[in-house]
Design a protein around this motif. Structure first.
Motif, PDB file in Angstrom:
ATOM      1  N   MET A   6       0.861  -1.178   0.000  1.00  0.00           N
ATOM      2  CA  MET A   6       0.000   0.000   0.000  1.00  0.00           C
ATOM      3  C   MET A   6       0.902   1.233   0.000  1.00  0.00           C
ATOM      4  O   MET A   6       1.947   1.236   0.654  1.00  0.00           O
ATOM      5  CB  MET A   6      -0.893  -0.002   1.250  1.00  0.00           C
ATOM      6  N   THR A   7       0.477   2.262  -0.709  1.00  0.00           N
ATOM      7  CA  THR A   7       1.246   3.502  -0.716  1.00  0.00           C
ATOM      8  C   THR A   7       0.949   4.293   0.553  1.00  0.00           C
ATOM      9  O   THR A   7      -0.037   4.038   1.246  1.00  0.00           O
ATOM     10  CB  THR A   7       0.906   4.376  -1.940  1.00  0.00           C
ATOM     11  N   VAL A   8       1.787   5.269   0.827  1.00  0.00           N
ATOM     12  CA  VAL A   8       1.577   6.144   1.984  1.00  0.00           C
ATOM     13  C   VAL A   8       0.242   6.871   1.835  1.00  0.00           C
ATOM     14  O   VAL A   8      -0.529   6.993   2.782  1.00  0.00           O
ATOM     15  CB  VAL A   8       2.746   7.153   2.117  1.00  0.00           C
ATOM     16  N   ARG A   9      -0.056   7.319   0.616  1.00  0.00           N
ATOM     17  CA  ARG A   9      -1.323   8.005   0.343  1.00  0.00           C
ATOM     18  C   ARG A   9      -2.507   7.082   0.611  1.00  0.00           C
ATOM     19  O   ARG A   9      -3.507   7.476   1.199  1.00  0.00           O
ATOM     20  CB  ARG A   9      -1.350   8.490  -1.107  1.00  0.00           C
ATOM     21  N   GLY A  10      -2.402   5.826   0.193  1.00  0.00           N
ATOM     22  CA  GLY A  10      -3.473   4.862   0.416  1.00  0.00           C
ATOM     23  C   GLY A  10      -3.742   4.630   1.893  1.00  0.00           C
ATOM     24  O   GLY A  10      -4.889   4.558   2.323  1.00  0.00           O
ATOM     25  N   GLU A  11      -2.659   4.529   2.675  1.00  0.00           N
ATOM     26  CA  GLU A  11      -2.821   4.349   4.115  1.00  0.00           C
ATOM     27  C   GLU A  11      -3.496   5.577   4.733  1.00  0.00           C
ATOM     28  O   GLU A  11      -4.394   5.457   5.571  1.00  0.00           O
ATOM     29  CB  GLU A  11      -1.475   4.115   4.792  1.00  0.00           C
ATOM     30  N   GLU A  12      -3.072   6.742   4.305  1.00  0.00           N
ATOM     31  CA  GLU A  12      -3.638   7.984   4.838  1.00  0.00           C
ATOM     32  C   GLU A  12      -5.140   8.079   4.540  1.00  0.00           C
ATOM     33  O   GLU A  12      -5.934   8.444   5.412  1.00  0.00           O
ATOM     34  CB  GLU A  12      -2.900   9.179   4.220  1.00  0.00           C
ATOM     35  N   LEU A  13      -5.526   7.723   3.320  1.00  0.00           N
ATOM     36  CA  LEU A  13      -6.945   7.753   2.953  1.00  0.00           C
ATOM     37  C   LEU A  13      -7.761   6.773   3.802  1.00  0.00           C
ATOM     38  O   LEU A  13      -8.869   7.100   4.253  1.00  0.00           O
ATOM     39  CB  LEU A  13      -7.128   7.450   1.465  1.00  0.00           C
ATOM     40  N   LEU A  14      -7.216   5.573   4.021  1.00  0.00           N
ATOM     41  CA  LEU A  14      -7.921   4.589   4.843  1.00  0.00           C
ATOM     42  C   LEU A  14      -8.052   5.063   6.289  1.00  0.00           C
ATOM     43  O   LEU A  14      -9.107   4.920   6.911  1.00  0.00           O
ATOM     44  CB  LEU A  14      -7.203   3.234   4.810  1.00  0.00           C
ATOM     45  N   ARG A  15      -6.991   5.629   6.826  1.00  0.00           N
ATOM     46  CA  ARG A  15      -7.045   6.127   8.212  1.00  0.00           C
ATOM     47  C   ARG A  15      -8.053   7.268   8.348  1.00  0.00           C
ATOM     48  O   ARG A  15      -8.769   7.353   9.346  1.00  0.00           O
ATOM     49  CB  ARG A  15      -5.666   6.558   8.684  1.00  0.00           C
ATOM     50  N   ASN A  16      -8.119   8.147   7.350  1.00  0.00           N
ATOM     51  CA  ASN A  16      -9.107   9.233   7.378  1.00  0.00           C
ATOM     52  C   ASN A  16     -10.529   8.687   7.339  1.00  0.00           C
ATOM     53  O   ASN A  16     -11.410   9.169   8.058  1.00  0.00           O
ATOM     54  CB  ASN A  16      -8.878  10.209   6.220  1.00  0.00           C
ATOM     55  N   GLU A  17     -10.754   7.689   6.503  1.00  0.00           N
ATOM     56  CA  GLU A  17     -12.083   7.074   6.415  1.00  0.00           C
ATOM     57  C   GLU A  17     -12.437   6.383   7.733  1.00  0.00           C
ATOM     58  O   GLU A  17     -13.565   6.462   8.212  1.00  0.00           O
ATOM     59  CB  GLU A  17     -12.113   6.064   5.260  1.00  0.00           C
ATOM     60  N   LEU A  18     -11.460   5.714   8.342  1.00  0.00           N
ATOM     61  CA  LEU A  18     -11.687   5.057   9.629  1.00  0.00           C
ATOM     62  C   LEU A  18     -12.047   6.081  10.698  1.00  0.00           C
ATOM     63  O   LEU A  18     -12.992   5.873  11.473  1.00  0.00           O
ATOM     64  CB  LEU A  18     -10.455   4.253  10.042  1.00  0.00           C
ATOM     65  N   ASP A  19     -11.319   7.181  10.744  1.00  0.00           N
ATOM     66  CA  ASP A  19     -11.623   8.240  11.719  1.00  0.00           C
ATOM     67  C   ASP A  19     -13.042   8.761  11.537  1.00  0.00           C
ATOM     68  O   ASP A  19     -13.772   8.978  12.508  1.00  0.00           O
ATOM     69  CB  ASP A  19     -10.632   9.408  11.590  1.00  0.00           C
ATOM     70  N   LYS A  20     -13.435   8.957  10.285  1.00  0.00           N
ATOM     71  CA  LYS A  20     -14.782   9.451   9.983  1.00  0.00           C
ATOM     72  C   LYS A  20     -15.846   8.463  10.489  1.00  0.00           C
ATOM     73  O   LYS A  20     -16.831   8.854  11.112  1.00  0.00           O
ATOM     74  CB  LYS A  20     -14.923   9.673   8.480  1.00  0.00           C
ATOM     75  N   LEU A  21     -15.620   7.177  10.256  1.00  0.00           N
ATOM     76  CA  LEU A  21     -16.575   6.151  10.688  1.00  0.00           C
ATOM     77  C   LEU A  21     -16.630   6.044  12.215  1.00  0.00           C
ATOM     78  O   LEU A  21     -17.702   5.860  12.791  1.00  0.00           O
ATOM     79  CB  LEU A  21     -16.218   4.799  10.068  1.00  0.00           C
ATOM     80  N   LEU A  22     -15.474   6.164  12.863  1.00  0.00           N
ATOM     81  CA  LEU A  22     -15.444   6.074  14.324  1.00  0.00           C
ATOM     82  C   LEU A  22     -16.177   7.259  14.960  1.00  0.00           C
ATOM     83  O   LEU A  22     -16.806   7.114  16.018  1.00  0.00           O
ATOM     84  CB  LEU A  22     -14.003   6.005  14.828  1.00  0.00           C
ATOM     85  N   LYS A  23     -16.121   8.416  14.310  1.00  0.00           N
ATOM     86  CA  LYS A  23     -16.852   9.582  14.813  1.00  0.00           C
ATOM     87  C   LYS A  23     -18.350   9.450  14.564  1.00  0.00           C
ATOM     88  O   LYS A  23     -19.155  10.078  15.247  1.00  0.00           O
ATOM     89  CB  LYS A  23     -16.321  10.858  14.156  1.00  0.00           C
ATOM     90  N   LEU A  24     -18.721   8.634  13.592  1.00  0.00           N
ATOM     91  CA  LEU A  24     -20.133   8.423  13.263  1.00  0.00           C
ATOM     92  C   LEU A  24     -20.808   7.470  14.256  1.00  0.00           C
ATOM     93  O   LEU A  24     -22.021   7.543  14.464  1.00  0.00           O
ATOM     94  CB  LEU A  24     -20.234   7.866  11.839  1.00  0.00           C
ATOM     95  N   ARG A  25     -20.035   6.586  14.872  1.00  0.00           N
ATOM     96  CA  ARG A  25     -20.574   5.600  15.813  1.00  0.00           C
ATOM     97  C   ARG A  25     -21.495   6.198  16.872  1.00  0.00           C
ATOM     98  O   ARG A  25     -22.611   5.705  17.050  1.00  0.00           O
ATOM     99  CB  ARG A  25     -19.433   4.880  16.521  1.00  0.00           C
ATOM    100  N   PRO A  26     -21.053   7.240  17.631  1.00  0.00           N
ATOM    101  CA  PRO A  26     -21.929   7.795  18.675  1.00  0.00           C
ATOM    102  C   PRO A  26     -23.226   8.382  18.117  1.00  0.00           C
ATOM    103  O   PRO A  26     -24.274   8.292  18.758  1.00  0.00           O
ATOM    104  CB  PRO A  26     -21.089   8.893  19.333  1.00  0.00           C
ATOM    105  N   GLN A  27     -23.146   8.943  16.914  1.00  0.00           N
ATOM    106  CA  GLN A  27     -24.354   9.494  16.295  1.00  0.00           C
ATOM    107  C   GLN A  27     -25.359   8.394  15.979  1.00  0.00           C
ATOM    108  O   GLN A  27     -26.557   8.562  16.181  1.00  0.00           O
ATOM    109  CB  GLN A  27     -23.992  10.268  15.027  1.00  0.00           C
ATOM    110  N   ILE A  28     -24.868   7.279  15.502  1.00  0.00           N
ATOM    111  CA  ILE A  28     -25.748   6.151  15.179  1.00  0.00           C
ATOM    112  C   ILE A  28     -26.347   5.584  16.464  1.00  0.00           C
ATOM    113  O   ILE A  28     -27.543   5.277  16.521  1.00  0.00           O
ATOM    114  CB  ILE A  28     -24.992   5.056  14.391  1.00  0.00           C
TER     115      ILE A  28
END
Length: 157
Positions: A6-28
């Motif tokens: 995986m490229t550095v950019r790919g890892e960064e994109l995945l981590r950003n998406e994970l952060d977004k989903l983890l912040k969505l958990r309490p809302q759900i």
């Protein structure tokens, strides 16, 4: 467990998406709690929609966490590459027949997006380019027949 490049950019994109989903958990969770207060759960569409959203969110979180756990992040800017096409490099090629110029970055399977010029390391084009240098020709088998590309430039960005 086999590592996946995986490229550095790919890892960064995945981590950003994970952060977004983890912040969505309490809302759900709050939406589920609110829907529970509306009464009978058997006929409560808001409750079922919130539970379905929770299931999708949790599945996406598990998927991203798994991808990150098996990722071998490769930073091409820190590799002694000797001018060769390697994983993560950006390659400009010229179609010998049509003189058409194309630029590709060779990335992991999950990062591939042909419209953005990112091709999977397992694609026929990438496999044909790996190990070549500027000025080399690469013969690549395509559904329309063999194509010959001349490697114009190789960059590591």
């Amino acid at each position: 467990m086999e590592k996946v490049p995986m490229t550095v950019r790919g890892e960064e994109l995945l981590r950003n998406e994970l952060d977004k989903l983890l912040k969505l958990r309490p809302q759900i969770s709050a939406a589920i709690a609110e829907a529970r207060e509306l009464g009978d759960l058997k006929e409560n569409a808001e409750y079922h929609a919130a539970r379905e959203e929770q299931g999708i969110c949790e599945a996406q979180i598990r998927d991203i966490e798994y991808k990150l756990s098996i990722a071998q992040v490769i930073d091409v800017t820190k590799i002694d590459n000797n001018g060769k096409v390697i994983f993560g490099s950006t390659v400009t090629v010229i179609d010998v027949d049509s003189e058409e110029e194309k630029t590709y970055q060779i990335v992991g399977d999950d990062e591939a997006d042909i419209k953005s010029g990112r091709i999977s390391i397992s694609s026929p084009i990438a496999r044909g380019l790996i190990g070549k240098e500027e000025g080399d020709e690469a013969v690549i088998s395509t559904p329309g027949g063999d194509k010959v590309f001349e490697i114009d430039s190789v960059k590591y960005i």
